[in-house]
Design a protein around this motif. Structure first.
Motif, mmCIF file in Angstrom:
data_model
loop_
_atom_site.group_PDB
_atom_site.id
_atom_site.type_symbol
_atom_site.label_atom_id
_atom_site.label_comp_id
_atom_site.label_asym_id
_atom_site.label_seq_id
_atom_site.Cartn_x
_atom_site.Cartn_y
_atom_site.Cartn_z
ATOM 1 N N HIS A 136 75.288 6.030 40.024
ATOM 2 C CA HIS A 136 76.146 4.869 39.817
ATOM 3 C C HIS A 136 77.614 5.303 39.815
ATOM 4 C CE1 HIS A 136 72.586 2.592 38.579
ATOM 5 N NE2 HIS A 136 72.233 3.696 37.944
ATOM 6 N N GLU A 137 78.418 4.723 40.705
ATOM 7 C CA GLU A 137 79.853 5.011 40.690
ATOM 8 C C GLU A 137 80.519 4.065 39.698
ATOM 9 O OE1 GLU A 137 82.773 6.178 44.040
ATOM 10 O OE2 GLU A 137 82.889 3.984 43.868
ATOM 11 N N ILE A 138 81.169 4.631 38.712
ATOM 12 C CA ILE A 138 81.864 3.867 37.683
ATOM 13 C C ILE A 138 83.341 3.875 38.037
ATOM 14 C CG2 ILE A 138 82.334 3.641 35.217
ATOM 15 C CD1 ILE A 138 79.318 3.479 36.016
ATOM 16 N N GLU A 139 83.866 2.703 38.360
ATOM 17 C CA GLU A 139 85.288 2.588 38.696
ATOM 18 C C GLU A 139 86.044 2.252 37.418
ATOM 19 O OE1 GLU A 139 88.354 0.367 41.753
ATOM 20 O OE2 GLU A 139 86.267 -0.286 41.685
ATOM 21 N N LEU A 140 86.893 3.176 36.999
ATOM 22 C CA LEU A 140 87.724 2.960 35.820
ATOM 23 C C LEU A 140 89.116 2.542 36.307
ATOM 24 C CD1 LEU A 140 86.706 6.080 33.713
ATOM 25 C CD2 LEU A 140 85.935 3.719 33.423
ATOM 26 N N THR A 141 89.535 1.345 35.948
ATOM 27 C CA THR A 141 90.846 0.843 36.352
ATOM 28 C C THR A 141 91.793 0.995 35.172
ATOM 29 O OG1 THR A 141 89.819 -0.734 37.847
ATOM 30 C CG2 THR A 141 92.103 -1.159 37.237
ATOM 31 N N PHE A 142 92.909 1.656 35.440
ATOM 32 C CA PHE A 142 93.894 1.936 34.399
ATOM 33 C C PHE A 142 95.038 0.939 34.499
ATOM 34 C CE2 PHE A 142 91.430 5.698 34.771
ATOM 35 C CZ PHE A 142 91.396 6.227 33.493
ATOM 36 N N GLU A 143 95.339 0.303 33.390
ATOM 37 C CA GLU A 143 96.434 -0.660 33.283
ATOM 38 C C GLU A 143 97.331 -0.210 32.142
ATOM 39 O OE1 GLU A 143 97.000 -3.147 35.277
ATOM 40 O OE2 GLU A 143 95.074 -3.685 36.167
ATOM 41 N N GLN A 144 98.596 -0.577 32.224
ATOM 42 C CA GLN A 144 99.507 -0.317 31.122
ATOM 43 C C GLN A 144 99.647 -1.588 30.327
ATOM 44 O OE1 GLN A 144 102.363 2.426 33.575
ATOM 45 N NE2 GLN A 144 103.203 2.088 31.571
ATOM 46 N N GLN A 145 99.645 -1.428 29.040
ATOM 47 C CA GLN A 145 99.786 -2.575 28.169
ATOM 48 C C GLN A 145 101.257 -2.719 27.829
ATOM 49 O OE1 GLN A 145 97.516 -2.238 24.576
ATOM 50 N NE2 GLN A 145 97.161 -4.428 24.515
ATOM 51 N N ALA A 146 101.785 -3.902 28.054
ATOM 52 C CA ALA A 146 103.190 -4.147 27.744
ATOM 53 C C ALA A 146 103.385 -4.099 26.237
ATOM 54 C CB ALA A 146 103.620 -5.501 28.284
ATOM 55 N N VAL A 147 104.502 -3.502 25.840
ATOM 56 C CA VAL A 147 104.843 -3.444 24.433
ATOM 57 C C VAL A 147 105.769 -4.611 24.145
ATOM 58 C CG1 VAL A 147 105.949 -2.096 22.624
ATOM 59 C CG2 VAL A 147 104.612 -0.947 24.390
ATOM 60 N N SER A 148 105.416 -5.389 23.179
ATOM 61 C CA SER A 148 106.283 -6.508 22.808
ATOM 62 C C SER A 148 106.400 -6.533 21.300
ATOM 63 C CB SER A 148 105.715 -7.829 23.338
ATOM 64 O OG SER A 148 104.467 -8.078 22.744
ATOM 65 N N GLY A 149 107.442 -7.136 20.852
ATOM 66 C CA GLY A 149 107.653 -7.218 19.418
ATOM 67 C C GLY A 149 108.396 -8.491 19.085
ATOM 68 N N GLN A 150 108.384 -8.808 17.836
ATOM 69 C CA GLN A 150 109.095 -9.985 17.374
ATOM 70 C C GLN A 150 109.664 -9.649 16.017
ATOM 71 O OE1 GLN A 150 106.747 -13.514 17.395
ATOM 72 N NE2 GLN A 150 108.235 -14.696 16.247
ATOM 73 N N ALA A 151 110.904 -10.019 15.817
ATOM 74 C CA ALA A 151 111.543 -9.793 14.528
ATOM 75 C C ALA A 151 112.191 -11.089 14.088
ATOM 76 C CB ALA A 151 112.586 -8.686 14.641
ATOM 77 N N SER A 152 112.212 -11.305 12.817
ATOM 78 C CA SER A 152 112.944 -12.461 12.284
ATOM 79 C C SER A 152 113.775 -11.982 11.106
ATOM 80 C CB SER A 152 111.985 -13.573 11.873
ATOM 81 O OG SER A 152 111.105 -13.119 10.868
ATOM 82 N N ILE A 153 114.912 -12.613 10.961
ATOM 83 C CA ILE A 153 115.821 -12.246 9.877
ATOM 84 C C ILE A 153 115.974 -13.461 8.982
ATOM 85 C CG2 ILE A 153 118.171 -11.516 9.299
ATOM 86 C CD1 ILE A 153 118.239 -10.150 12.047
ATOM 87 N N THR A 154 115.751 -13.252 7.733
ATOM 88 C CA THR A 154 115.889 -14.334 6.761
ATOM 89 C C THR A 154 117.372 -14.647 6.585
ATOM 90 O OG1 THR A 154 113.927 -13.517 5.637
ATOM 91 C CG2 THR A 154 115.327 -15.034 4.404
ATOM 92 N N GLU A 155 117.707 -15.922 6.551
ATOM 93 C CA GLU A 155 119.097 -16.343 6.345
ATOM 94 C C GLU A 155 119.590 -15.881 4.987
ATOM 95 O OE1 GLU A 155 121.222 -17.983 8.411
ATOM 96 O OE2 GLU A 155 119.694 -17.810 9.969
ATOM 97 N N TRP A 156 120.914 -15.659 4.894
ATOM 98 C CA TRP A 156 121.530 -15.287 3.631
ATOM 99 C C TRP A 156 121.453 -16.454 2.655
ATOM 100 C CZ3 TRP A 156 122.868 -10.426 2.686
ATOM 101 C CH2 TRP A 156 123.156 -9.570 3.750
ATOM 102 N N THR A 157 121.233 -16.143 1.426
ATOM 103 C CA THR A 157 121.308 -17.157 0.369
ATOM 104 C C THR A 157 122.413 -16.745 -0.584
ATOM 105 O OG1 THR A 157 119.643 -16.033 -0.969
ATOM 106 C CG2 THR A 157 118.865 -17.756 0.523
ATOM 107 N N ASP A 158 122.993 -17.733 -1.231
ATOM 108 C CA ASP A 158 124.080 -17.446 -2.182
ATOM 109 C C ASP A 158 123.506 -16.860 -3.456
ATOM 110 O OD1 ASP A 158 125.998 -18.393 -0.466
ATOM 111 O OD2 ASP A 158 125.860 -20.444 -1.228
ATOM 112 N N GLY A 159 124.123 -15.750 -3.866
ATOM 113 C CA GLY A 159 123.722 -15.112 -5.111
ATOM 114 C C GLY A 159 124.730 -15.474 -6.212
ATOM 115 N N THR A 160 124.589 -14.835 -7.369
ATOM 116 C CA THR A 160 125.502 -15.046 -8.485
ATOM 117 C C THR A 160 126.852 -14.438 -8.139
ATOM 118 O OG1 THR A 160 123.590 -14.834 -9.938
ATOM 119 C CG2 THR A 160 125.763 -14.696 -10.960
ATOM 120 N N GLY A 161 127.950 -15.126 -8.442
ATOM 121 C CA GLY A 161 129.312 -14.636 -8.173
ATOM 122 C C GLY A 161 129.641 -13.454 -9.062
#
Length: 167
Positions: A136-161
């Motif tokens: 049995h000939e086993i064909e192995l197909t190689f693919e690259q997996q794209a690297v993705s990311g997601q970041a979120s930044i929490t908005e500033w809140t007012d603290g004590t003066g």
């Protein structure tokens, strides 16, 4: 024919005996082809090894019936490649692995090298229905997996003066 029967037959002086033994393949053969998928960018990456995981190893064959006995515990079979192993290369490797033809749910660990980087992919499913005496000939197909990311930044809140005195 037992060894005793062969001796008895060979002792007959005026008769020439020919013993013809014919074997059939009791195992199933896996050979590999390394194909470059559309997302695979490397032109020099090579497969250095494939390990077929958890297969039963033959321990005995009955020459009169051809029946094969396999180990009860499973082993990994490692096949190493040194030539004809470039992913997307025009020549398939000549290395093969023999497995128990009743194997199912075949998994493999595949190690590739690209320059100095060595990567191992584990538990890759090999889809094949092995049969005794078949290659049995086993064909192995190689693919690259794209690297993705997601970041979120929490908005500033007012603290004590605070206060300060400048003099």
């Amino acid at each position: 024919i037992s060894l005793g029967e062969v001796r008895r037959l060979s002792a007959m002086p005026a008769i020439i005996w020919w013993l013809k033994i014919q074997f059939t393949h009791a195992l199933s053969q896996l050979k590999f082809k390394f194909t470059k998928g559309s997302s695979f960018e490397s032109t020099s990456a090579t497969v250095t090894s494939i390990t077929i995981k958890g297969t039963n190893i033959p321990t005995e064959i009955d020459l009169s019936t051809g029946a094969m006995t396999y180990s009860l515990d499973t082993k990994n079979i490692k096949l190493e490649f040194t030539t004809d192993n470039t992913i997307g290369g025009s020549t398939a490797p000549k290395n093969v692995i023999m497995i128990n033809p009743s194997s199912s749910n075949i998994k493999a660990d595949i190690t590739i090298q690209n320059g100095e980087k060595v990567l191992t992919f584990t538990d890759i499913d090999i889809t094949v229905t092995p049969q005794a005496g078949e290659s049995h000939e086993i064909e192995l197909t190689f693919e690259q997996q794209a690297v993705s990311g997601q970041a979120s930044i929490t908005e500033w809140t007012d603290g004590t003066g605070g206060t300060g005195t400048v003099k």
